[in-house]
Design an enzyme around this catalytic site. Structure first.
Site, mmCIF file in Angstrom:
data_model
loop_
_atom_site.group_PDB
_atom_site.id
_atom_site.type_symbol
_atom_site.label_atom_id
_atom_site.label_comp_id
_atom_site.label_asym_id
_atom_site.label_seq_id
_atom_site.Cartn_x
_atom_site.Cartn_y
_atom_site.Cartn_z
ATOM 1 N N GLU A 43 16.308 4.054 15.079
ATOM 2 C CA GLU A 43 15.106 5.256 15.962
ATOM 3 C C GLU A 43 14.416 5.379 16.248
ATOM 4 O O GLU A 43 14.143 5.597 17.862
ATOM 5 C CB GLU A 43 14.956 6.480 15.010
ATOM 6 C CG GLU A 43 16.097 6.830 13.857
ATOM 7 C CD GLU A 43 16.798 5.938 12.935
ATOM 8 O OE1 GLU A 43 15.926 4.985 12.830
ATOM 9 O OE2 GLU A 43 18.107 6.694 12.049
ATOM 10 N N PHE A 105 15.851 13.809 -1.464
ATOM 11 C CA PHE A 105 16.333 12.812 -1.039
ATOM 12 C C PHE A 105 16.396 12.186 0.304
ATOM 13 O O PHE A 105 16.344 14.041 1.222
ATOM 14 C CB PHE A 105 17.766 13.004 -1.365
ATOM 15 C CG PHE A 105 18.319 11.440 -0.496
ATOM 16 C CD1 PHE A 105 18.199 9.986 -0.756
ATOM 17 C CD2 PHE A 105 19.384 11.977 0.250
ATOM 18 C CE1 PHE A 105 18.748 9.236 -0.109
ATOM 19 C CE2 PHE A 105 20.175 10.636 1.083
ATOM 20 C CZ PHE A 105 19.566 8.877 0.504
ATOM 21 N N GLN A 106 15.191 12.037 0.671
ATOM 22 C CA GLN A 106 15.310 12.048 2.223
ATOM 23 C C GLN A 106 14.761 12.576 2.397
ATOM 24 O O GLN A 106 14.545 13.076 3.624
ATOM 25 C CB GLN A 106 16.488 11.797 2.791
ATOM 26 C CG GLN A 106 17.343 10.212 2.928
ATOM 27 C CD GLN A 106 18.268 9.919 4.109
ATOM 28 O OE1 GLN A 106 19.236 10.876 4.477
ATOM 29 N NE2 GLN A 106 18.466 8.526 4.285
ATOM 30 N N LYS A 155 17.283 21.844 7.411
ATOM 31 C CA LYS A 155 19.328 21.628 7.453
ATOM 32 C C LYS A 155 19.665 23.509 6.920
ATOM 33 O O LYS A 155 20.665 23.494 8.269
ATOM 34 C CB LYS A 155 19.655 21.163 6.255
ATOM 35 C CG LYS A 155 20.964 20.587 6.497
ATOM 36 C CD LYS A 155 21.470 19.380 5.221
ATOM 37 C CE LYS A 155 23.298 18.696 6.159
ATOM 38 N NZ LYS A 155 23.843 17.924 4.871
ATOM 39 N N MET A 473 1.763 -14.716 24.699
ATOM 40 C CA MET A 473 -0.248 -13.340 24.630
ATOM 41 C C MET A 473 -0.928 -14.689 23.257
ATOM 42 O O MET A 473 -1.920 -13.934 23.264
ATOM 43 C CB MET A 473 0.072 -12.450 24.409
ATOM 44 C CG MET A 473 -0.589 -11.139 24.832
ATOM 45 S SD MET A 473 -2.060 -12.433 26.854
ATOM 46 C CE MET A 473 -1.328 -11.053 28.207
HETATM 47 C C1 LIG Z 1 4.994 -4.388 17.778
HETATM 48 C C2 LIG Z 1 3.822 -5.774 18.248
HETATM 49 N N1 LIG Z 1 3.113 -6.088 16.862
HETATM 50 C C3 LIG Z 1 2.867 -7.580 17.402
HETATM 51 C C4 LIG Z 1 1.860 -7.026 18.661
HETATM 52 C C5 LIG Z 1 0.809 -8.409 19.279
HETATM 53 N N2 LIG Z 1 1.047 -9.205 20.438
HETATM 54 C C6 LIG Z 1 0.815 -8.772 21.805
HETATM 55 S S1 LIG Z 1 1.944 -9.776 22.958
HETATM 56 C C7 LIG Z 1 2.492 -11.227 21.406
HETATM 57 C C8 LIG Z 1 3.553 -11.697 21.834
HETATM 58 C C9 LIG Z 1 4.483 -11.631 21.753
HETATM 59 O O1 LIG Z 1 4.922 -12.579 22.482
HETATM 60 P P1 LIG Z 1 6.480 -12.945 24.041
HETATM 61 O O2 LIG Z 1 6.885 -11.351 23.471
HETATM 62 O O3 LIG Z 1 7.585 -13.973 23.788
HETATM 63 O O4 LIG Z 1 5.741 -12.545 25.150
HETATM 64 P P2 LIG Z 1 5.441 -13.959 25.687
HETATM 65 O O5 LIG Z 1 3.777 -13.560 25.377
HETATM 66 O O6 LIG Z 1 5.358 -14.711 25.340
HETATM 67 O O7 LIG Z 1 5.523 -13.739 27.044
HETATM 68 C C10 LIG Z 1 1.709 -10.050 20.425
HETATM 69 C C11 LIG Z 1 2.534 -10.512 18.665
HETATM 70 C C12 LIG Z 1 2.303 -6.676 19.976
HETATM 71 N N3 LIG Z 1 2.001 -6.218 20.543
HETATM 72 N N4 LIG Z 1 2.912 -5.664 19.033
#
Ligand SMILES: Cc1ncc(C[n+]2csc(CCOP(=O)(O)OP(=O)(O)O)c2C)c(N)n1
Ligand SMILES: [Mg+2]
Lengths: 575, 186
Positions: A43, A105-106, A155, A473
């Protein structure tokens, strides 16, 4: 009844996933052919796909999910849409009214859970109100500052019959936000435009949300005034990236010239942006000497973070039209001489060339990969989605957007896993276009199940994965701010993306050498179907420029792109 | 904001900051919010305050127009001028909210609160409690041989003052309604 109401609202696609509490609606879906239903794999994917659809068309996206886990799975996507002002109508099934509150349920308190992440939501307890509520929901989602709304439908309410209310007959909503700006404030802004010596226009997602006419008016204002223009991540494409007054994106990973111009300007015209913390950096040191005007349809965005001198509450399109009308009637004046010296200062900042990089050696630099992607796809009818991370910022920096609604990214919430499902939604809306998701390997894995959706619906989405085998990042922040202690920021045990593509029934390509890159991209473009391109890139590349959070603009890190002298000079500029 | 010619105290455009600058001094404001009386509307208002970290000093709500199904929520809140303006703007964008009035800046207004106080005691203390109640125009609405329940109406400050005096005289319990407020004149 539900399908009828959706049809009357002009809906042609619904993204959803069935379950016990929405079976009556799915039964309706089965017995008609006007509305296509895209069966996602999760979803959250449905909501991001609807966001991609909405962002790339300007129309609201529609989602259909079941009660309990169906609704809770949708919450991240709904929050994402709220943060980025994307109009969505989410329909969720609910246990029958007589079972609500019994931990059936749900059962989940969907209206309670989503109260904080929707613009508004409704629990419909009587079938007689169902069609009217759906029409009201479309109105609320798309009027004023757009956003996601949710209708929870028990529902028994789905099963019962009642007379249908058409959109024309539905009761008019009291929700009617102001679209025309205050004329005195607009005049004050025109006077400021005439007098400004160092003006800058700073645009945001509000220009895109206002519709294509707003982008045209913005272009007219920029081009006829000669003012420089920058934009937030969400506003890219409102003013063309190839336009002559374009300074590039601003903010934490924005361009040097854009941030410096924001800092030094004497008139800042914020059009449909919200002074987000990724833009302002340290608020107390933000553009200290400028008069600030802010055009926004949401009164709560004005004076929230930055105190402005000329607040104008209204729709960007309407307000720009009035600004242009008044400014032209007064003879289109600007301080041309001052503007010229302002531009020469900006040209000096541009000379720093903050995005320059050198592709040397046998490893692909992510910047080079995007540079080649840009070169090889520039002339296509192209839509770009991204995931979240370094690759997202590089995509914003190195790709060029000449039109609005061509750039789908998760800005406010920064949701990893957004891009792949969003690309599915975009491709549904634009079957003939080239839809590319610029992804990081970690983000992409978060919603990779949607590759199945792409294959099933023959959506030729191109997954361009900049694979640095890192949560890049996070790694960058750990390097710069946490003493190079790389806690949990490795992408270990990655799948073989080519085999994964084959398992999904699409094409997989792997490239790890700069010399083979063009060919790999061409192969991706030539293939008539969904493709996963695993582009192995430099693992330790950092994304620059960067303003570390909580720092002012003069603490901008330029990385390898600059010399010691330049930093000294930029520091001096800021005193 | 003078150039905008917004009447001092107008809240129609609640985002306009009506004060000279963003001061750090906190102020107490009484807001009247007219809303559709529909399920969840109070939760939206309270959720806004908790979600964004605003204070609620007092909150009252009741349907005031039965045919129009509208309720009036009266909120007393404290914050810097900037926060107060944000609160009003945020309230204003809740879909079932029709009007937001800042009674504190929109000219004179009348504020009243009702409280019930149970005071238990014998002898001199009991007599003194009655005497003070008389001065504060509090009514005795229940009485046993060892206790009274006083009903007092007035500003929150008046109720505070009365409750403080009742403390040493055997105050057991207090129930307050929260503030109801209306602007004066038309
Ligand atoms: C759902 C979620 N969890 C954690 C983060 C924190 N976060 C931001 S960028 C990142 C790393 C992303 O890695 P990747 O997709 O390989 O991209 P890159 O920075 O290596 O280009 C994380 C863990 C986030 N933005 N969203
Ligand atoms: Mg990565």
């Amino acid at each position: 009844m539900v399908v009828q109401a959706l049809r009357d609202q002009g809906v042609d696609v619904v993204f959803g996933y069935p379950g016990g509490a929405v079976l009556p609606i799915y039964d309706e879906v089965f017995q008609q052919n006007d509305i296509r239903h895209v069966l996602v794999r999760h979803e959250q994917g449905a909501v991001h796909a609807a966001e991609g659809y909405a962002r790339s068309t300007g129309k609201p996206g529609v989602v259909l999910v079941t009660s309990g886990p169906g609704a809770t799975n949708a919450v991240t996507g709904i929050t994402d849409a709220l943060m980025d002002s994307i109009p969505l109508v989410v329909l969720s099934g609910q246990v029958p009214t007589f079972m609500i509150g019994t931990d059936a349920f749900q059962e989940a308190d969907t209206v309670g859970i989503t109260r904080a992440c929707t613009k508004h939501n409704w629990l419909v307890k009587d079938t007689a109100n169902l069609s009217g509520t759906i029409h009201e929901a479309f109105h609320v989602a798309t009027t004023g500052r757009p956003g996601p709304v949710l209708i929870d439908i028990p529902k028994d309410v789905q099963f019962a019959s009642a007379t249908y209310t058409s959109p024309q007959k539905a009761k008019t909503s009291h929700y009617q936000p102001t679209v025309k700006g205050d004329m005195d404030a607009i005049k004050e802004l025109v006077e400021a435009i005439e007098k400004a010596k160092k003006p800058i226009i700073y645009t945001g997602g509000g220009v895109i949300n206002s519709g294509p006419a707003a982008s045209l008016l913005l272009r007219e204002l920029v081009d006829s005034s000669g003012f420089p223009v920058t934009s937030t991540l969400m506003g890219l494409g409102a003013y063309p990236g190839t336009g002559k007054n374009w300074l590039g994106m601003l903010g934490m990973h924005g361009l040097y010239e854009a941030n410096m111009a924001m800092h030094d300007c004497d008139l800042m015209i914020n059009i449909g942006a919200r002074f987000d913390d990724r833009i302002t950096g340290l608020v107390s040191a933000f553009s200290p000497n400028s008069k600030k005007a802010h055009i926004d349809i949401d009164p709560s965005s004005v004076n929230k973070v930055i105190r402005v001198d000329i607040p104008i509450i209204g729709d960007v399109g309407h307000v720009l039209e009035d600004i242009l009308k008044i400014w032209k009637s007064r003879g289109r004046k600007t301080d041309k001489e001052a503007l010229q010296s302002w531009w020469s200062k900006i040209e000096e900042w541009k000379k720093i060339d903050c995005l320059s990089f050198k592709q040397t050696g046998p490893v692909i630099k992510p910047q080079y990969a995007l540079h080649r992607l840009e070169e090889l796809t520039r002339d296509h009818d192209r839509y770009i989605c991204t995931e979240v991370g370094q690759h997202q910022m590089w995509a914003a920096q190195y790709l060029t957007f000449d039109d609005p609604n061509r750039w789908m990214t998760s800005g406010g919430l920064g949701t990893m896993g957004y891009g792949l499902p969003a690309s599915v939604g975009v491709q549904m809306a634009h079957p003939e276009a080239l839809v590319i998701n610029v992804a990081g390997e970690a983000s992409w894995l978060m919603n990779m199940q949607e590759m199945g959706t792409a294959v099933q619906f023959r959506l030729p989405v191109k997954q361009f994965i900049l694979n640095n085998e890192r949560l890049g990042m996070v790694r960058q922040w750990q390097e710069l701010l946490h003493g190079e202690r790389y806690s949990q920021s490795w992408s270990e045990a990655l799948p073989d993306f080519v085999k994964l593509a084959e398992a999904f029934g699409c094409k997989g390509i792997k490239v790890d050498n700069p010399d083979d890159l063009d060919e790999a991209i061409m192969e991706m473009l030539a293939y008539d179907g969904p493709v996963i391109l695993d582009c192995l890139v430099e693992k330790h590349e950092n994304c620059f420029p960067m303003i570390p959070s909580g720092e002012p603009h003069n603490k901008m890190l330029l990385g390898e792109a600059t010399t010691k002298d330049a930093i000294g000079k930029s520091g001096a500029v800021l005193v | 904001m003078s150039a905008l010619k917004i009447k001092k105290g107008s809240t129609k455009h609640s985002a306009y900051n009506l004060r000279s600058d963003f001061s750090d001094v906190t102020e107490t404001h009484t807001l009247a919010v007219l809303v559709d009386n529909e399920a969840g509307v109070l939760a939206r208002v309270i959720g806004l305050f908790s979600g964004r970290g605003y204070n609620i000093d007092s909150l009252t709500v009741a349907e005031v127009d039965h045919t129009g199904h509208t309720s009036r929520i009266t909120i007393v809140t404290t914050g810097t001028p900037q926060v107060i303006e944000q609160i009003k703007a945020q309230l204003g964008r809740i879909v079932p909210v029709h009007e937001v009035h800042d009674l504190t800046v929109e000219g004179a207004s009348v504020e009243r609160e009702l409280a019930l106080l149970k005071v238990a005691g014998l002898g001199d203390k009991r007599v003194e409690a009655l005497r003070l109640a008389d001065i504060f125009r509090a009514n005795v609405v229940d009485s046993t041989l060892e206790s009274f329940i006083f009903e007092i109406t007035g500003t929150s400050e008046k109720i505070e003052a009365f409750a403080e005096l009742m403390g040493p005289l055997g105050l057991v319990e207090v129930a307050r309604t929260g503030v109801a407020a209306l602007s004066r004149g038309q």
